[in-house]
Design a protein around this motif. Structure first.
Motif, PDB file in Angstrom:
ATOM      1  N   GLY A 170       0.789  -1.229   0.000  1.00 14.11           N
ATOM      2  CA  GLY A 170       0.000   0.000   0.000  1.00 14.11           C
ATOM      3  C   GLY A 170       0.812   1.266   0.000  1.00 14.11           C
ATOM      4  N   TYR A 171       2.068   1.223   0.456  1.00 11.36           N
ATOM      5  CA  TYR A 171       2.892   2.435   0.417  1.00 11.36           C
ATOM      6  C   TYR A 171       4.362   2.056   0.575  1.00 11.36           C
ATOM      7  N   SER A 172       5.224   2.980   0.136  1.00 13.76           N
ATOM      8  CA  SER A 172       6.666   2.836   0.282  1.00 13.76           C
ATOM      9  C   SER A 172       7.195   4.045   1.031  1.00 13.76           C
ATOM     10  N   LYS A 173       8.334   3.846   1.731  1.00 15.06           N
ATOM     11  CA  LYS A 173       8.853   4.961   2.518  1.00 15.06           C
ATOM     12  C   LYS A 173      10.368   5.043   2.434  1.00 15.06           C
ATOM     13  N   LEU A 174      10.873   6.238   2.727  1.00 12.91           N
ATOM     14  CA  LEU A 174      12.282   6.498   2.964  1.00 12.91           C
ATOM     15  C   LEU A 174      12.387   7.023   4.390  1.00 12.91           C
ATOM     16  N   GLU A 175      13.341   6.481   5.142  1.00 18.07           N
ATOM     17  CA  GLU A 175      13.482   6.908   6.530  1.00 18.07           C
ATOM     18  C   GLU A 175      14.951   7.130   6.849  1.00 18.07           C
ATOM     19  N   LEU A 176      15.236   8.280   7.475  1.00 17.27           N
ATOM     20  CA  LEU A 176      16.561   8.608   7.984  1.00 17.27           C
ATOM     21  C   LEU A 176      16.410   8.843   9.480  1.00 17.27           C
ATOM     22  N   GLY A 177      17.339   8.296  10.269  1.00 18.41           N
ATOM     23  CA  GLY A 177      17.136   8.474  11.694  1.00 18.41           C
ATOM     24  C   GLY A 177      18.350   8.137  12.530  1.00 18.41           C
ATOM     25  N   GLY A 178      18.174   8.391  13.806  1.00 14.86           N
ATOM     26  CA  GLY A 178      19.192   8.067  14.793  1.00 14.86           C
ATOM     27  C   GLY A 178      18.535   7.742  16.115  1.00 14.86           C
ATOM     28  N   ARG A 179      19.263   7.005  16.940  1.00 15.86           N
ATOM     29  CA  ARG A 179      18.713   6.599  18.236  1.00 15.86           C
ATOM     30  C   ARG A 179      19.865   6.487  19.231  1.00 15.86           C
ATOM     31  N   MET A 180      19.613   6.952  20.448  1.00 16.34           N
ATOM     32  CA  MET A 180      20.579   6.800  21.532  1.00 16.34           C
ATOM     33  C   MET A 180      19.891   6.102  22.701  1.00 16.34           C
ATOM     34  N   ASP A 181      20.579   5.080  23.223  1.00 14.90           N
ATOM     35  CA  ASP A 181      20.065   4.318  24.362  1.00 14.90           C
ATOM     36  C   ASP A 181      21.061   4.399  25.505  1.00 14.90           C
ATOM     37  N   LEU A 182      20.575   4.690  26.685  1.00 17.46           N
ATOM     38  CA  LEU A 182      21.376   4.649  27.904  1.00 17.46           C
ATOM     39  C   LEU A 182      20.668   3.711  28.873  1.00 17.46           C
ATOM     40  N   SER A 183      21.305   2.587  29.179  1.00 19.61           N
ATOM     41  CA  SER A 183      20.632   1.572  29.993  1.00 19.61           C
ATOM     42  C   SER A 183      21.548   1.069  31.091  1.00 19.61           C
ATOM     43  N   ARG A 184      20.955   0.357  32.025  1.00 16.48           N
ATOM     44  CA  ARG A 184      21.716  -0.209  33.149  1.00 16.48           C
ATOM     45  C   ARG A 184      20.998  -1.439  33.665  1.00 16.48           C
ATOM     46  N   ASN A 185      21.788  -2.461  33.967  1.00 19.55           N
ATOM     47  CA  ASN A 185      21.253  -3.658  34.616  1.00 19.55           C
ATOM     48  C   ASN A 185      21.328  -3.458  36.124  1.00 19.55           C
ATOM     49  N   PHE A 186      20.171  -3.247  36.734  1.00 20.47           N
ATOM     50  CA  PHE A 186      20.149  -3.052  38.184  1.00 20.47           C
ATOM     51  C   PHE A 186      20.273  -4.379  38.923  1.00 20.47           C
ATOM     52  N   THR A 187      19.815  -5.440  38.308  1.00 19.40           N
ATOM     53  CA  THR A 187      20.060  -6.797  38.784  1.00 19.40           C
ATOM     54  C   THR A 187      20.375  -7.649  37.557  1.00 19.40           C
ATOM     55  N   LYS A 188      20.667  -8.924  37.758  1.00 17.56           N
ATOM     56  CA  LYS A 188      20.923  -9.804  36.628  1.00 17.56           C
ATOM     57  C   LYS A 188      19.691  -9.944  35.749  1.00 17.56           C
ATOM     58  N   GLN A 189      18.504  -9.740  36.345  1.00 24.09           N
ATOM     59  CA  GLN A 189      17.261  -9.959  35.612  1.00 24.09           C
ATOM     60  C   GLN A 189      16.579  -8.674  35.144  1.00 24.09           C
ATOM     61  N   TYR A 190      16.893  -7.534  35.785  1.00 28.01           N
ATOM     62  CA  TYR A 190      16.139  -6.314  35.495  1.00 28.01           C
ATOM     63  C   TYR A 190      17.037  -5.256  34.860  1.00 28.01           C
ATOM     64  N   GLU A 191      16.581  -4.727  33.703  1.00 25.82           N
ATOM     65  CA  GLU A 191      17.296  -3.675  32.994  1.00 25.82           C
ATOM     66  C   GLU A 191      16.347  -2.516  32.726  1.00 25.82           C
ATOM     67  N   PHE A 192      16.855  -1.302  32.920  1.00 22.69           N
ATOM     68  CA  PHE A 192      16.071  -0.090  32.635  1.00 22.69           C
ATOM     69  C   PHE A 192      16.910   0.798  31.732  1.00 22.69           C
ATOM     70  N   GLY A 193      16.245   1.443  30.750  1.00 23.30           N
ATOM     71  CA  GLY A 193      16.977   2.302  29.833  1.00 23.30           C
ATOM     72  C   GLY A 193      16.180   3.512  29.409  1.00 23.30           C
ATOM     73  N   ALA A 194      16.903   4.583  29.108  1.00 22.87           N
ATOM     74  CA  ALA A 194      16.311   5.800  28.555  1.00 22.87           C
ATOM     75  C   ALA A 194      16.649   5.861  27.070  1.00 22.87           C
ATOM     76  N   VAL A 195      15.699   6.356  26.270  1.00 29.55           N
ATOM     77  CA  VAL A 195      15.844   6.337  24.816  1.00 29.55           C
ATOM     78  C   VAL A 195      15.532   7.717  24.247  1.00 29.55           C
ATOM     79  N   LEU A 196      16.376   8.157  23.302  1.00 29.80           N
ATOM     80  CA  LEU A 196      16.132   9.391  22.567  1.00 29.80           C
ATOM     81  C   LEU A 196      16.236   9.066  21.080  1.00 29.80           C
ATOM     82  N   THR A 197      15.190   9.401  20.308  1.00 29.45           N
ATOM     83  CA  THR A 197      15.182   9.088  18.881  1.00 29.45           C
ATOM     84  C   THR A 197      14.854  10.326  18.062  1.00 29.45           C
TER      85      THR A 197
END
Length: 717
Positions: free
Chosen positions: A449-476
């Motif tokens: 139904g449609y075609s696109k062109l996309e230019l972009g960037g993304r930055m991720d800042l994350s941390r594992n607070f435990t072996k099982q739980y990870e939290f991160g902030a994202v800017l796109t």
């Protein structure tokens, strides 16, 4: 590419880093050693086939097989010449081969007619097999179990399907010792197992009787502790509880100090010494008292790091990674976790960490290193049922500027578009435990139904607070351009726009093995907020939630494999269930325009496909205009799947899917649910399964297919 089928198969050929995982030592590599030995064997077999050795009188074996068994002796004769001693050796080893196959009366003579010719004359005699085996005096252990140990040395050379095992006296003598050791492992320390009494039933069958005097069965009695135990007796007994419930043996007695030393080291006592002594002679009612003497020593603390063997990588990289342990109480688990973290970087082929005690209570870490090749070129080839042919190439440098930070560039072509990407990663941003990723990319993609062109960037800042739980902030930041469309403009929304957003991700992963046969729960949540404050031309909030639970269909049980047909079938059934699994999944997503913003088509959710409701083609569940999907602002997916083994790494699957896609976030809920049931095949790879699924739509509507095939890679949910 939202909703696109994942790559079916990815092959990676390392150019510069092909030897990265090999340990450089003076000894030959195991694979090279095997190849050399195989080459020698081939040469020996070739010499044996062309030898001047004649075998006569053979009836039970082919001459070619017998010559192969004598390849070493024939090679010796070929290289050093024929002598009476070497001819006698050949006759002896041929007799030995016959005896191991149940010909105890075999006689082989050698004749040297002249020159380098050798003739081996065989009088095979009858082949004798084992008939009935009687065990006398075994009151505790069953005869069928004893039989498997008794004939075990012979069984190793034959399949379980072999009903008539050959009589080999040396094997049965060894089997008697195995029976005795079995009794000792069950606590019968003074057991007597007599040599088998052999009775010839006829010239081809012998029966055996084995007399057993079991004696007293010993168990662990009272466990007492001496020395500076630090911990309470009950806590120490708990550490060895699974050992002392087993029958008493010297091996299990020796396990007690090993177990307790590990316990003390876990609590920082690096130099702890533990000794355990038991005396069966003073056992009361067969219960052996055990005295455990403990010298814990001092609590040790990590203090300092030194690294040797580095060439490209800066020493500070290793020292800072392990330096985070400095001042902390010694813990083998922490040290092992840091070691695994370092090996996952791919920077090292050898990483040997040796704690050295200094100053009475400190541990200095001496680290010997061999670096892996850091530069790598990769090529991938695959196929997806939606994207079609997929070809990609990548270049990766794991050690940019010697700081251990990787950068990757990649290009990919598929049947629907192109993609180029540069990814920079810093797993220890500013030498902290924070992980940073920066990605810039450009892509084109042709959707239905449609075609696109996309230019972009993304930055991720994350941390594992435990072996099982990870939290991160994202800017796109992304610029999207709809380059062509067959969908009417009224259903596309904006076709050229900039969207900048900030958000977060959080993951709770309790799975035991995320890539292969996962067990456990994983929950993932994302949220992003696009606003003109960040320079975005559209304003919205978007959030997704995913939960998947993978469980074994039946708990794994350790069993003794006996040779009875019933037990063999039971073992197969248990193995079938152990290799089966049941999985449940649920996913939700909602996007809401702010300040009257209409959500453009490329920001909307789509449903249906290999990783959602598999009775629909990719992105085909939900609202359509002129035959093309237009997406929606709310979706939900629910999956249940049972997988079971077929053969080797090949598995089968049956599944039930459900889900919906609603045009407006204001009407989010469970309306307009669609369903799918189906079957599939899985082929397990170290990085995840290849999947072939077919889902059936139980209630197709007009212009909907009865079902859909999906070819993809990875877990469905």
């Amino acid at each position: 590419m939202k909703g696109a089928a994942l790559l079916l198969f990815c092959g990676l050929w390392t150019v510069a880093g092909a030897q990265a995982q090999q340990h450089t030592t003076d000894a030959p590599h195991p694979e090279e050693k095997d190849k050399a030995e195989h080459k020698v064997e081939k040469q020996q077999e070739k010499i044996a086939k062309s030898s001047n050795v004649e075998i006569v009188g053979e009836k039970s074996f082919k001459e070619k097989e017998l010559l192969t068994q004598l390849k070493e002796q024939i090679t010796s004769i070929s290289e050093l010449g024929l002598t009476a001693a070497r001819a006698d050796d050949a006759a002896f080893f041929l007799e030995l081969y016959y005896r191991k196959n149940g010909f105890p009366k075999v006689n082989v003579k050698y004749v040297m007619p002249g020159g380098s010719r050798l003739r081996l004359e065989i009088d095979e005699g009858p082949r004798i097999t084992i008939g009935q085996v009687d065990f006398v005096g075994n009151e505790t252990l069953p005869s069928d179990k004893l039989f498997e140990y008794f004939v075990g040395p012979t069984r190793e050379r034959y399949s379980k399907a072999e009903k008539k095992l050959p009589y080999v006296k040396s094997d049965l003598d060894e089997g008697v010792d195995l029976v005795r050791r079995l009794y000792v492992s069950e606590g019968f320390l003074n057991v007597l197992v007599q040599a088998p009494n052999i009775h010839e039933r006829d010239e081809t069958i012998v029966d055996a009787a084995v007399a057993i005097v079991e004696g007293r069965r010993y168990a662990f009695g009272d466990i007492t502790f001496a020395g500076n135990t630090v911990f309470g007796a009950n806590e120490l007994r708990q550490e060895t509880a699974d050992i002392v419930v087993e029958p008493y043996t010297d091996r299990r007695l020796a396990d007690i100090p090993r177990r307790l030393q590990a316990f003390y080291k876990k609590h920082g006592y690096y130099s702890a010494k533990v000794d355990a002594a038991g005396n069966p002679e003073v056992a009361n009612g067969g219960r052996v008292p055990v005295r455990v003497t403990i010298s814990p020593g001092a609590i040790y603390y990590f203090d300092g790091v030194s690294a040797t063997g580095l060439q490209r990588l800066r020493p500070s990289f290793v020292e800072k990674r392990f330096g985070t342990l400095s001042g902390q109480k010694y813990s083998p688990e922490m040290l092992d976790e840091k070691f695994r973290e370092m090996m996952k970087t791919g920077l090292f082929s050898v990483l040997q960490v040796k704690p050295v005690a200094i100053d009475g209570d400190k541990l200095h870490l001496d680290i010997a290193i061999e670096e892996a090749k850091s530069k790598e070129f990769g090529f991938s080839l695959g196929y997806g049922s939606y994207a079609g042919l997929i070809v990609g190439a990548s270049y990766r440098d794991r050690d940019m500027f010697g700081y251990g930070r990787p950068i990757t560039t990649s290009l990919e072509y598929s049947g629907r578009g192109y993609k180029g990407e540069i990814l920079y990663e810093d797993p220890w941003l500013f030498d902290t435990e924070n992980h940073f990723k920066a990605r810039v990319y450009s892509l084109t993609f042709d959707y239905d139904g449609y075609s696109k062109l996309e230019l972009g960037g993304r930055m991720d800042l994350s941390r594992n607070f435990t072996k099982q739980y990870e939290f991160g902030a994202v800017l796109t930041a992304r610029h999207v351009e709809v380059t062509s469309a067959s969908i009417p403009d009224a259903f596309l929304g904006r076709t050229s726009y900039q969207v900048n957003s900030v958000g977060y991700t959080q993951t709770l992963d309790l799975r035991s093995s995320p890539l292969v046969s996962p067990r456990g729960l994983v929950v993932n949540n994302t949220f992003d907020y696009a606003t003109n404050t960040l320079g975005s031309q559209i304003d919205f909030v978007r959030s997704t939630l995913r939960a998947s639970y993978f469980i074994p269909f039946a708990p794994e049980k350790k069993t003794v494999d006996l040779n009875s047909a019933a037990e063999d079938e039971a073992s197969k059934l248990r193995r079938f269930f152990r290799q089966s699994s049941l999985a449940f999944g649920a996913r939700f997503g909602v996007i809401k325009g702010l300040k009257g913003t209409e959500i453009p088509i490329d920001e909307r959710f789509f449903n249906g496909g290999a990783n959602s409701v598999r009775s629909f083609g990719e992105r085909n569940l939900g609202p359509h205009v002129e035959g093309n999907p237009i997406g929606g602002e709310f979706f939900s997916v629910y999956n249940a799947e049972y997988t079971f083994p077929i053969f080797g790494e090949l598995q089968g699957a049956v599944f039930v899917d459900a889900g919906n896609l609603l045009p407006s976030a204001d009407t989010a809920g469970f309306d307009d649910m669609r369903y799918g049931v189906g079957i599939g095949l899985r082929y397990k790879l170290p990085i995840g399964p290849l999947r072939l699924d077919y889902g059936v739509n139980p209630s197709p509507r007009a212009d909907e297919d009865f079902g859909a095939f999906h070819f993809s890679f990875g877990f469905a949910f």
